[in-house]
Each structure stands twice: as C-alpha cells, then as structure tokens.
Write an enzyme that holds these catalytic residues in place. Structure first.
Site, short mmCIF file in Angstrom:
data_model
loop_
_atom_site.label_atom_id
_atom_site.label_comp_id
_atom_site.label_asym_id
_atom_site.label_seq_id
_atom_site.Cartn_x
_atom_site.Cartn_y
_atom_site.Cartn_z
N ASP A 1 0.69 -1.15 -0.17
CA ASP A 1 -0.05 -0.02 0.02
C ASP A 1 0.99 1.32 0.00
OD1 ASP A 1 -2.31 1.64 -0.01
OD2 ASP A 1 -2.61 1.28 2.21
N ARG B 1 -2.96 13.91 -2.89
CA ARG B 1 -4.05 13.02 -2.91
C ARG B 1 -5.22 13.69 -2.99
NH1 ARG B 1 -5.98 8.92 1.77
NH2 ARG B 1 -7.59 7.68 0.47
N GLY C 1 -5.43 3.03 -3.27
CA GLY C 1 -6.45 3.62 -3.56
C GLY C 1 -6.50 5.01 -4.23
#
Length: 1026
Positions: free
Chosen positions: A380, A579, A642
């Site tokens: 991740d 992000r 993600g």
C-alpha cells in the site's frame, strides 16, 4: 459495586465475575456505568484498572494457548536421536557393558534436560512475541484512549469500537452510529446484526442474536462505530460460556468413528487418530513445513541407522557378540544429527527476537521460512511507503479558486502555518489561540462556498483534534486523511466539535467503504431543523453522484464542461503528488423519521459538488533506499493504492518504483487503474511483458487478482493490508503483512507478520532477516550432516578391519562418536547466529534448502573428512603397529590393542577438529575463509571475521581444547572412550586439519572460477528502462 442479584457463574481461575441488579441488556447504559462504578467520560484510572485486573483476572479463555512443558519434554524424549540412544543403551546393557550403557544413559538424560530447557525457553519466547500481535482494545483511561492487549481489558473499561475491530469482551453499548457486528461465530447467522445503544430489553432470557444493545466478545465490527463499557471478560463472556460447553476441538477429515460412511470407517478413523497422536509426538505432523521435513529426515536417518546395524550384523555373519553389537551401536549413533531440531527451534526463536528489534512481529513460524524466498512485494502507499502524516495542502472551490496552506509545520497543529488564496493575497484567518479547538464556532467572515466546504470536511469526519494542556500540544486520533481535513477546518474555528456545540446534530453515518470509496453523514441544522448530507470520497466515484455544481447563489446543474474542469483540476493537483478528494453536500426534504430507514444509495444521489481537497503525504525518508535495495535483491515492488493514478505515479517516481523519466508509452503498461486491471482476463494479464508496478484506485478484489497473476508467473509474493476487506489477499499471499499501527484486528489475524511501525523499510528488513535465517539454517544443516557422512564413511569402511577372531574393529568407539556429535553441536548453534552476508540483498531470493550445491558440498566434505580419518587410522595401525588389530579391542583394553587404541585417539582428535573448524569455513559456502567480504580493505581480515561471531569462535576454540582431557585422563580414556594417550600421533591431526581446509578452499575456488552453481545476476526484476 452494589450487592446485585444477577451474575454469571464464575469461569475464570481465581477471578470474580461482575454482578448487576438485572442482566445488563435490561439496564440502560447509564445504569450499567453506575453499577460498575466507572466514568463514562474519563474511564478508569490506571490504579483502578490494576485492581480490577487482579480481581477479575485476564481477559482470555481458559486453555487458549501457551507453551505446555509436557509437550516440549515429550518432543525431546520422542525424537530420532533419543530413540537411537535408547536402543544403543539397551544393547550395551544387554551385552553387559555397564560402563558404556551408563554413559549413554547419562548422555540421554543430559540431552533431554538441556534440550528441554533450550526449547522450552525458545517456545516461550516465540509465544510471547506472537502475543505482541494479538488483537488490541481501544480503552479510555484517565480521559485518553490507549490501545492495550485484549487480555488486559477489565470490567468497567470504556471501549471504542470501529470497523475492523474484534470486540475484546462483552460490552454494554453506550453510543452507536450505524453500528453492525458480525456475530456468526456466536449465533451462526451470516447477516450482520444492527446494534443500538438506546435499546433496553425487557426479558432476561433474550437470545444472544437479539441483544442489540450488547456487543459480544469475538464478534467483528463490520460497519459504523460505537462506544461501550465492558461488562464481562474471559470465560464469563458469552463466547466463554460456549467454550465451557465444547468438548474437544474440530477433527481432521476421515477421523470419524461412525459407521455412516462405511463399516470399516471406525477402524480407519481410529488408525488416523492414532497416527495423529504419534505424528504429533514425533514432530512429523505438527510445526512449520521445514520442521516437519527435518523431523521426517531424522526418522529416515533412523531407518538408515537400523539398516546399517543390520549390515554390521550381516558382515559378521550375525554372530551377535559383544564386539559386533558395540560396532552396530557406533554406526547407528554416527548417522543421526542429534542437535538438528533443537538448533532449528532456537535459531527461529532468535530470528523472531531479531525481527522484533527491526519492527516486525512474526505471528506464524511459516513466515520465517517464506520471507527468504519473497521475490515480489505488493505494498500500500499511505502510511507504508509514505509517512502517513497528511496535511491539506491545497483546496479548490469552483467559485473562488485555489487556497493553499503556507509555512506549515506540525501536521496536527492548526495554529501553525497560514491559509491564503493563490496570488499572494493576505492570509484568510486571524491569529489563532493555542486551544482553538475549545473556541466557539466563528465562520461569520468566511465566504458561503468555503463555509459549505468546511461543513462537509469537518462533519463528514470522525477524527478528533484536541489540545492537551498538560502536554502543551495537539493530540489527534483517527485516520490520517480525516485528521488532515479536520486540522484544516480548525484553522477557521470550524472543527466538528464546534459545529456540534453550535447545535448541529448527527443522525446517520455511512462509513468509508473500499468498494464505493466514499463516506457520508446526515446532520440536522440548528434553528431551521433542515437535513443535510455531507459526503467526501474519490473524485471519480463521488462525482458520478453529483448533479449540481457550486454553492448558494452560484449553484446550478452540472454540465459536461463542469465535470471536465473538475477532472482537469484534479489532474493538476494529482501530478504534484497530492491525494485529491471530492467534497459534496445535499439538502434533504422532510424529517429524519422519513429518511432513517432508507438505504445508503438514497442519500448519496443528487449531490452538489462543493470543492476538491488536495492532501499531501510525503514519502518516508528511508523508502527510496529500501526500494533500491529491493531492486538490487531481485525483488519487484508493486504499489497497490486507492489513490488517483496521477498521485500514485508521482509518489512511485519519487521513491523509485518506476523510473523518474518513464516514457508515456511505457507508463500505460506500468501504471494501471483497478478498473483497467480488473477488466483484463487472466490470459491478457499473462500476455503482458511485465505486471503493472502501480495499480491505482485499488479495490480488495484487485489485490487478490494481482496475487493470482504473480503466482501464475511462479512468483513468491508478500502483500500488505490494513482493512477488513484486505483479509482475503493477506491469506492468499505467501506472506501476509498487516499494519500494526493503522491495521484492523481482522487484518492482523489474517496476516503472517505485523509491522509495528507500518514502514515499508521494515518489510525489506524482514526479507533480509528471512534470507539470513535461510542461509544460516542451510549452513548448520550442512555442518551437522558433514560429520554424519564422514563418520559413516569411516565406520562402514572400518568393517573391513578384522581382528584375529574375525570381528570388525571400529575406528571410532560409540561414545567417541557421541561426544563428537555433542561437542560439534555448539558450532551449529553458532552458525545459526551468523550475521547476514554482505551481499545478501544483492542476490536473488533463496531457493531450495537442499540445493545441488549443498548436496555436493555435503558429499565432498564428508568424503574428505572420512578419507583423512581413515588414512590416520591406517598409518598408526599399519605404519607403526604392524597391522595388529588385537583381540577384543571393541570391548576393553589389553596389550594387543595398543595400536588400535592409539589410532582411535588420533581419529577422535582429528574428527573433532575437522568438524569444529569446518564451521568457520561454512560461514560462507562459496567465499574463502580468508576473505569472507570481498569489499573489505584489510589485507588479512581472517581474525576479525572469526571474532565477529563470538559464540561460534569460542565454541570452536573450547571444543578444540576439550580433546586434551578426553585423551589424557587415565581411566576415562581407556575404559570409557576406548582409546589411550598419544604422542607423535598428534602430528597426524595437526597435518590433517590444514589439509582438510586446503581441500575445501580448493573446491570453493573451483566453484568460483568455473561459476559452478552461480546464480544469474539480478537484472532489476524486468523493470523497463527508458
């Protein structure tokens, strides 16, 4: 506590059980808190929690684990070496050789005692380290939440529950927000149960599944969040009550004694059960794969020992005299590496302790073996490759433009730094007091669109930002992304607590879901009682739910051009490594009563786009170096995140996962979205030249698909995960890695190892430690078995040495063999402690334990040893002794045995020295003992290299000196070890030792010069170059 009427039967050893005026599910939350004499706002004090711990005992089930001494002892008694020694002892007593039988009995006792103590301590160490990764509970102590092991939770503790938590004990809920628990382990129902703290039930015998105000121990929180007070712990919990009723555990297949599957099933079932017991005792059906393989190897060697004994009897025409039996005992003992399993267990225990120091907790021993073979790591990004300490760097509002946070410092302190519109305009907010979180709401001077943005990011958020007077700094709790948004809201005196204090009320919460990638909440506005939905999430996902653009008077239906503009702004921010989150809101018509029973999708439609929040999470300083180290070690690193593809690509470039100047045509193959990857068939994925190094917008099923793709390419992969939905991928991976700081209990339970610092570099450290352990296990296996091969060669050829009575005369006596194996076991332990080779992370992952190189080394070194010892025996007996093998020299000393006893003494010394000093040679199975590190600048680093491992150094030196008392002490030498003092014969082992080392050095040189068994160089693991 009051003298209440209701209690459960005590189920913990020496522990009390809380009592109540009624069953807790029939009491209100406040009543339970009062009866437990606790504080719902501040929890228990440390002193009170200790008192209750002593009163109620550990919060664990009886017989839930731990090291059982009798099992460890039985393992020592039932191993192959002990069985051989018992047989040897029996034969010795059978032929009335009481001295030898007594010595073997003493050796058996000493071996079992020492082995038991060492292995018991090792097992206790491993058990304690495994317990470090056990589920934890977030308990309120003196107003602060602390994560403690579940076993330390006590009745009266206030516990916070979030998605992914395993409920630590039976809890009377005090607050709930869309809380759902999976209680399948208790009730068998697969559908999660809705929990409501406000429910008060009216019957004492309500089924467990209907007790909606209780969260039961061992159930899992699958949705929402809550807070409650512990009412029962340990065996007093509902699962404890069930555990008391269970008789035995689940059986393996085919163990049934029922005739339902056939008349012979009782016989087959009983046979399998007996095998399970015997196999567990012998260690061939329990333990790690390597432990089971080595246990089986030991018993194969036991079979060979029996076969060799039969050969001895056959050569001597089955005349089972004293001499023949003793020879058979010597040969049987020589084939068994007695320290094998003990050295492996202790090496693993030391490896686990080393990993703890490197921020890694090993939950399953299999992982220790697997780590050395890992050639792909799927990681991740957030908190693993990056710091996980996020800050909201930029905000874009459609009607006002960009805001930037300038001169920021501590990411959790809203009073540090300034917020300004792009273009150099003055800061927006006035100077803030230190305790801004305690100040009243003040958004009067904030533009309407920014106010709506602050509404959404602060209230669609469960993070907490609190100023601690005692510590003089801000303390934050929650997920890093939400903390960054909450801190930004606090910069405008608009934190969640301030909105709540102003009268806003929360009704519903739909937590972040890894499938829909968004979160939403429903609030009532004060005075107007209007309902508002606030939402945040991934831009692509949340934007599809937006039908309006802008806020207030600027609000209008969203057009295709608007969406295109939003995506362009998102791309602009993402390419900066930020992000990007989408923020939206909606006004609901009607009352909460009309909406509260509707599904999530009814709330998350017709939203109004408010703005974009760009959050920066800088890479950890050590990540780039760790990625480079992986490339050098032949390990490919894949980022599964993600985040948006542009954000993921920017960070991947920064840390070196993909080249900094990757051409566009290659970027499409190296970076893919989960949607693109999931849409590909297995055949299409297998046809790719290389698998993607970055997968953005990754969903849980994408991780599983990636693992399957790696396995089809015969890759050995490690996978990181922290959420509940990561469990399938953690189990599917060869090594599942959970996050210790930010990971859920469910993820930790599914993992093989846990990172205590959530740091990617710790994964690399774990792989390095796994390789070190693999190398060391390979070295001590080779060391132990070289001695066995050499001794067997010597004793088998020795069958040809016949005395005047026609009996074979052994070159080494049984007790000599036993002593040699015992003394040389210590260097094997030392090899297990060896530091990693300098190039351990510059070569490919570990292969087979018994590689062809190891097998050939084993045969050659054993052959060298056996031949040299045989030459020594022959020179003494035939060179100076005239070939006189004497009479009855296997049993005792007489004048005819002079040459044989001297030859045995020299063979004993030579075998001991060769086996001891070969341990130094095995510090590297390819490099010269005189230059173990080619990069060293020292001209002669031999002594420094030997001194590095002090245990190995002293075990060799002390072992080498131990031969002198054994040879020179009168009585001990002739009566016990069947040899005598020697004089000029010392020259033979003194010459044999350097000759043996020379032969090994020559073989190593041949391997290096001819590149025998050399692994191909690492090529960066197929990483494309521009």
């Amino acid at each position: 506590m009051t003298n209440e009427k209701y209690t459960r039967a005590s189920a913990t050893k020496g522990g009390d059980v809380p009592t109540y005026s009624q069953p807790p599910h029939m009491l209100s939350g406040d009543d339970v808190v009062r009866e437990l004499d606790t504080d719902g706002d501040h929890g228990l004090s440390e002193e009170e929690s200790r008192k209750r711990f002593l009163q109620y005992g550990k919060n664990e089930l009886d017989g839930s684990g731990g090291v059982q001494a009798w099992r460890v002892l039985l393992k020592q008694v039932a191993n192959a070496m002990t069985i051989v020694l018992v047989l040897a002892m029996s034969l010795s007593f059978g032929v009335r050789d009481y001295v030898e039988g007594g010595v073997i009995l003493a050796v058996i006792f000493i071996n079992i005692t020492i082995g038991f103590m060492q292995e018991y301590r090792a097992e206790q160490t491993m058990e304690s380290l495994r317990n470090m990764s056990a589920p934890t509970a977030a308990v309120l102590r003196r107003g602060q939440f602390h994560h403690i092991p579940n076993a330390e939770a006590v009745p009266g503790d206030i516990v916070e529950l979030v998605v992914g938590d395993v409920v630590p004990a039976d809890i009377r809920l005090l607050e709930t927000m869309n809380l759902q628990a999976d209680e399948m382990l208790l009730t068998g129902e697969s559908v999660p149960v809705f929990k409501d703290a406000e429910d008060i039930l009216d019957a004492p015998d309500v089924p467990l599944g209907d007790r909606t105000n209780i969260a039961f121990a061992s159930s899992t929180i699958v949705k929402g969040r809550g807070r409650g007070v512990i009412i029962y712990t340990g065996m007093s919990t509902a699962v404890g009550e069930i555990a008391k009723q269970i008789k035995g555990g689940q059986r393996k297949p085919n163990r049934s004694l029922s005739r339902k599957t056939g008349n012979l099933q009782p016989i087959r079932g009983m046979a399998w059960r007996i095998w399970d017991v015997i196999g567990a005792i012998l260690g061939v059906t329990v333990g790690t794969p390597l432990q089971k393989k080595l246990s089986k190897l030991a018993f194969v060697l036991l079979g060979i020992a029996v076969l060799l004994a039969i050969v001895v009897f056959g050569v001597n025409k089955f005349r089972l005299s004293h001499e023949v039996v003793i020879y058979a005992i010597a040969l049987g003992i020589s084939i068994i590496p007695e320290s094998l399993i003990a050295v492996l267990t202790i090496t693993m225990a030391v490896g686990m302790k080393t990993m703890v120091r490197r921020k890694v907790i090993v939950r399953k021993l299999d992982a220790l073996e697997a780590l050395g073979g890992v050639d792909s790591i799927c990681s991740d990004k957030t908190g693993t490759l990056t710091q996980g300490k996020m800050i909201t760097r930029r905000v874009w509002l459609p009607t006002s433009g960009f805001l930037s946070v300038l001169e920021y410092g501590d990411a959790s302190d809203p009073t540090v730094g300034q917020v300004a519109w792009d273009g150099g305009t003055p800061p927006l907010q006035s100077p803030l007091p230190a305790d801004v979180d305690k100040q009243p709401l003040d958004v009067a001077n904030v533009s309407p669109d920014l106010r709506a943005f602050l509404w959404a990011i602060s209230m669609c958020n469960i993070a907490k930002v609190l100023y601690s007077e005692s510590e003089g700094k801000y303390l934050v709790t929650g997920e890093p992304t939400e903390i960054a948004l909450q801190v930004f809201a606090h910069r405008f005196r608009a934190g969640r607590r301030q909105w709540l204090n102003a009268g806003w009320r929360q009704h519903l919460e739909f937590p972040f879901d890894s499938d829909c990638k968004r979160m939403s909440v429903v609030y009532t506005e004060p005075k107007t009682e209007g309902l508002h939905v606030f939402a945040k999430g991934a831009v692509e996902r949340l934007l599809d739910s937006c039908t309006n653009y802008g806020y207030g008077t600027h609000s209008r239906p969203m057009t295709g051009e608007d969406k295109e503009e939003i995506l362009l702004k998102m791309q602009e921010l993402a390419t900066q490594g930020l992000r990007v989150l989408c923020v939206a809101y909606r006004r609901l018509d009607g009352t909460i009563a009309e909406w509260e029973n509707k599904e999530r999708e009814h709330f998350e439609t017709d939203l109004t786009f408010v703005g974009l929040a760009a959050i920066y999470d800088p890479p950890r300083a050590e990540t780039a170096g760790a990625v480079t180290e992986c490339r050098a070690a032949g390990i490919s690193v894949h980022m599964l995140t993600g985040d948006h593809p542009a954000t993921a690509s920017a960070i991947a470039r920064e840390v070196g996962i993909i080249p900094s100047k990757l051409p566009k045509e290659l970027e499409s193959t190296m970076v893919k979205t989960a949607q693109q990857f999931d849409a590909m068939t297995d055949e299409e994925i297998d046809a790719l030249p290389t698998l993607p190094l970055v997968i953005a917008r990754c969903a849980p099923q994408t991780k599983v698909k990636m693992i399957n793709a790696l396995h089809r390419r015969n890759k050995y992969c490690a996978m990181t995960g922290d959420g509940v939905n990561d469990s399938p991928s953690l189990k599917k991976a060869d090594v599942g890695i959970a996050m210790g700081l930010g990971g859920s209990d469910v993820a930790k339970s599914a993992s093989d190892i846990v990172l205590t610092d959530d740091n990617f570099s710790s994964i690399v450290a774990a792989v390095e430690e796994g390789r070190r352990m693999f190398d060391n296990i390979q070295k001590f296996l080779l060391h132990l078995m070289i001695g066995n091969v050499g001794e067997v060669i010597l004793l088998v050829i020795g069958l040809a040495f016949r005395d005047r009575d026609g009996f074979s005369v052994f070159p080494l006596a049984p007790l000599q063999v036993l002593l040699i194996n015992t003394i040389t076991g210590f260097p094997a332990f030392g090899l297990g402690l060896e530091k990693a080779q300098p190039d351990i992370m510059r070569r490919r992952p570990s292969g087979a334990m018994f590689s062809w190189e190891v097998i050939i080394d084993l045969v050659l070194y054993g052959l060298f040893m056996g031949a040299l010892c045989l030459v020594t025996f022959v020179i003494i007996v035939w060179g100076s002794g005239g070939g006189n093998l004497g009479h009855d020299c296997n049993a005792s000393y007489n004048d005819s045995c002079d040459a044989v006893f001297r030859a045995r003494a020299a063979c004993y010394v030579q075998t001991t020295w060769l086996l001891l000093f070969v341990a130094w040679e095995l510090k590297s199975i390819r490099r010269s003992i005189f230059r173990l590190n080619p990069a060293t600048e020292s001209r002669f680093p031999f002594f420094r290299d030997m001194w590095v491992n002090k245990f190995l150094f002293f075990s060799v030196i002390v072992g080498a000196l131990s031969v002198f008392p054994v040879v020179f002490i009168n009585g001990l030498n002739t009566n016990v070890f069947k040899h005598k003092r020697i004089t000029w014969e010392w020259a033979l082992p003194l010459v044999g030792l350097p000759l043996f080392l020379f032969l090994i050095e020559m073989w190593k040189l041949v391997k290096r010069q001819l590149r025998l068994f050399e692994e191909p160089p690492v090529d960066g693991e197929n990483l494309p170059t521009p």
